[in-house]
Design an enzyme around this catalytic site. Sequence first.
Site, PDB file in Angstrom:
ATOM      1  N   HIS A 127       0.925  -1.501  -0.078  1.00  0.00           N
ATOM      2  CA  HIS A 127      -0.077  -0.012   0.242  1.00  0.00           C
ATOM      3  C   HIS A 127       1.190   1.480  -0.119  1.00  0.00           C
ATOM      4  O   HIS A 127       2.220   1.400   0.361  1.00  0.00           O
ATOM      5  CB  HIS A 127      -1.007  -0.001   0.688  1.00  0.00           C
ATOM      6  CG  HIS A 127      -2.055   1.053   1.395  1.00  0.00           C
ATOM      7  ND1 HIS A 127      -1.795   2.606   1.472  1.00  0.00           N
ATOM      8  CD2 HIS A 127      -3.210   0.892   1.565  1.00  0.00           C
ATOM      9  CE1 HIS A 127      -2.807   3.071   1.983  1.00  0.00           C
ATOM     10  NE2 HIS A 127      -4.216   2.746   1.089  1.00  0.00           N
ATOM     11  N   ASP A 130       3.473  -4.966   8.496  1.00  0.00           N
ATOM     12  CA  ASP A 130       2.086  -4.051   7.896  1.00  0.00           C
ATOM     13  C   ASP A 130       0.946  -4.613   7.945  1.00  0.00           C
ATOM     14  O   ASP A 130       0.411  -5.081   7.030  1.00  0.00           O
ATOM     15  CB  ASP A 130       1.518  -3.339   6.973  1.00  0.00           C
ATOM     16  CG  ASP A 130       0.380  -2.724   6.106  1.00  0.00           C
ATOM     17  OD1 ASP A 130      -0.264  -2.513   6.592  1.00  0.00           O
ATOM     18  OD2 ASP A 130       0.150  -1.776   5.111  1.00  0.00           O
ATOM     19  N   GLN A 178      -4.521  -5.069   6.584  1.00  0.00           N
ATOM     20  CA  GLN A 178      -5.334  -6.245   5.844  1.00  0.00           C
ATOM     21  C   GLN A 178      -5.814  -7.183   6.991  1.00  0.00           C
ATOM     22  O   GLN A 178      -6.384  -8.227   6.332  1.00  0.00           O
ATOM     23  CB  GLN A 178      -5.823  -5.960   4.651  1.00  0.00           C
ATOM     24  CG  GLN A 178      -5.440  -5.078   3.933  1.00  0.00           C
ATOM     25  CD  GLN A 178      -6.883  -4.259   3.703  1.00  0.00           C
ATOM     26  OE1 GLN A 178      -7.813  -5.081   3.832  1.00  0.00           O
ATOM     27  NE2 GLN A 178      -7.219  -3.399   3.375  1.00  0.00           N
ATOM     28  N   LYS A 201     -10.159  -0.521  10.323  1.00  0.00           N
ATOM     29  CA  LYS A 201     -10.563  -1.543   9.514  1.00  0.00           C
ATOM     30  C   LYS A 201     -10.510  -3.773  10.152  1.00  0.00           C
ATOM     31  O   LYS A 201     -11.427  -4.131   9.110  1.00  0.00           O
ATOM     32  CB  LYS A 201      -9.000  -1.969   8.367  1.00  0.00           C
ATOM     33  CG  LYS A 201      -9.056  -0.667   7.853  1.00  0.00           C
ATOM     34  CD  LYS A 201      -7.851  -1.284   7.019  1.00  0.00           C
ATOM     35  CE  LYS A 201      -7.214   0.067   6.287  1.00  0.00           C
ATOM     36  NZ  LYS A 201      -8.238   0.584   4.837  1.00  0.00           N
ATOM     37  N   CYS A 212      -5.106   2.393  -3.928  1.00  0.00           N
ATOM     38  CA  CYS A 212      -3.074   3.074  -3.078  1.00  0.00           C
ATOM     39  C   CYS A 212      -2.707   2.138  -3.558  1.00  0.00           C
ATOM     40  O   CYS A 212      -1.850   1.673  -2.705  1.00  0.00           O
ATOM     41  CB  CYS A 212      -3.454   3.553  -1.298  1.00  0.00           C
ATOM     42  SG  CYS A 212      -4.813   4.543  -1.225  1.00  0.00           S
TER      43      CYS A 212
HETATM   44  C1  LIG Z   1      -2.526  -2.938   3.278  1.00  0.00           C
HETATM   45  C2  LIG Z   1      -2.908  -1.579   3.473  1.00  0.00           C
HETATM   46  N1  LIG Z   1      -2.110  -0.677   4.700  1.00  0.00           N
HETATM   47  C3  LIG Z   1      -2.497   0.219   5.260  1.00  0.00           C
HETATM   48  C4  LIG Z   1      -3.455   0.714   5.039  1.00  0.00           C
HETATM   49  C5  LIG Z   1      -3.148   2.880   5.220  1.00  0.00           C
HETATM   50  O1  LIG Z   1      -4.174   2.233   6.596  1.00  0.00           O
HETATM   51  P1  LIG Z   1      -5.210   3.485   7.720  1.00  0.00           P
HETATM   52  O2  LIG Z   1      -5.332   5.042   6.538  1.00  0.00           O
HETATM   53  O3  LIG Z   1      -5.824   3.139   7.986  1.00  0.00           O
HETATM   54  O4  LIG Z   1      -3.916   4.338   7.729  1.00  0.00           O
HETATM   55  C6  LIG Z   1      -4.282   0.415   4.199  1.00  0.00           C
HETATM   56  C7  LIG Z   1      -5.721   0.971   4.278  1.00  0.00           C
HETATM   57  O5  LIG Z   1      -6.042   1.125   3.171  1.00  0.00           O
HETATM   58  C8  LIG Z   1      -3.801  -0.996   3.441  1.00  0.00           C
HETATM   59  O6  LIG Z   1      -4.880  -1.585   2.732  1.00  0.00           O
END
Ligand SMILES: Cc1ncc(COP(=O)(O)O)c(C=O)c1O
Length: 412
Positions: free
Chosen positions: A129, A206, A209, A232, A370
């Site tokens: 992401h 990370d 998800q 999420k 993203c």
């Molecule tokens: C894999 C992954 N990492 C990081 C993020 C960023 O999360 P946040 O916008 O809640 O900080 C997302 C959000 O869609 C994501 O899907």
Amino acid sequence: MTAAPAVKPLDPTKVRAEIPILHQEIRGNPLVYLDNAATTQKPAAVIDAVADFYRRDNANIHRGVHTLSQRATDAYEGARGRVRGFLGAAEDAEIVFVRGATEGINLVANSLGRSIGAGDEILISWMEHHSNIVPWQLLCERTGAVLKVAPIDDTGALILEEFEKLLSERTKVVAMVHQSNSLGTVNPVREITERAHAVGAKVLIDGAQATSHRAVDVREIGCDFYVTSAHKMFGPSGIGVLYGRRALLEEMPPWQGGGDMILTVTFEKTEYNELPHKFEAGTPHLSGPIGLAAAIDWIEALGLDAIAAHEDDLLRYGTEALSEIPGVTIVGTAPGKSSVLSFTMDGVHPHDIGTIVDQEGVAIRTGHHCTQPVMDRFGIPATARASFAAYNTREDVDALVRAVRKVAEVFA
Ligand SMILES: Cc1ncc(COP(=O)(O)O)c(C=O)c1O
């Protein structure tokens, strides 16, 4: 040999009944919410926990001797303990509340980043992401470090041998997604961590998800840092978690300065607070952790194994049905993938797919999610993405498939 205890299957209709927002019509059709990878909907128990906090306990935490402040502090710190247990961390001190996964990664890139220098390497994967790309690019710009990217194959799986070839004594950080938001790929994070540690790199996973779909145990993974976002996982937005191993967090300098992260302040010198407060400057999102703790209660009552089995069923069912529609291509077919169904249709822009299925009450996401490098890797501008959560049903998938068939008819 005793058989593993059977997973008690969840009843999605009952689960669905607990999510107030789902009980409405969109354009004359029952709402079918399949945009869970972007954000999940909230159970009544989570909404009530947040509302009750503001009705009964609201006060600023840590600094007050009055009863409300003590109650608010107990609830906030109690939530930290709940998160510690959920993620399998050793101590509450290793759980830092942040705004979300993005802020957790930025914290590490900025704080641990102070020990990174020119020529050092940060290794990520092609499926990250943007939140797990850009903070490292910023760090590289500041320090002269180099960003390396491990490739993925045509199914969207990480090519482990290539990942391993990119590891060297120059690798200081490996930052890797647990579950891809655009492909559904689930990475072998334990193996990745072991290989990265073998060259002395620190590992950040990370998990934005992952935490609503599978049981996560940070000590079992062995990673140094793990980040996730409450929104999420059926919790409130604006609150997330950075897990960090105590020894590392102790060594790392604060990222932001302000109230609560200090022990003493003079104009000559500031002494920092103990963990995890050293990393929580200013008044935090007071009700966020309380909502997150309620979300964790809700997830654990369903059982993550039951959630995973249910979503796997939806994924299989949806993949089969969508694949039968002429012109549909599923993007992301890695073995063991989870809960995400990204697809394209010949001759139809994904935004048109999203707009037409919305007419039928079906909410999906369209775009690059993203993850622009993933789109580039597959040579496409965007995908349409349906993503599942515990409260989705096979009827939801049927509605999606009917709506996508309509798209095919419109563009025939
Ligand atoms: C894999 C992954 N990492 C990081 C993020 C960023 O999360 P946040 O916008 O809640 O900080 C997302 C959000 O869609 C994501 O899907």
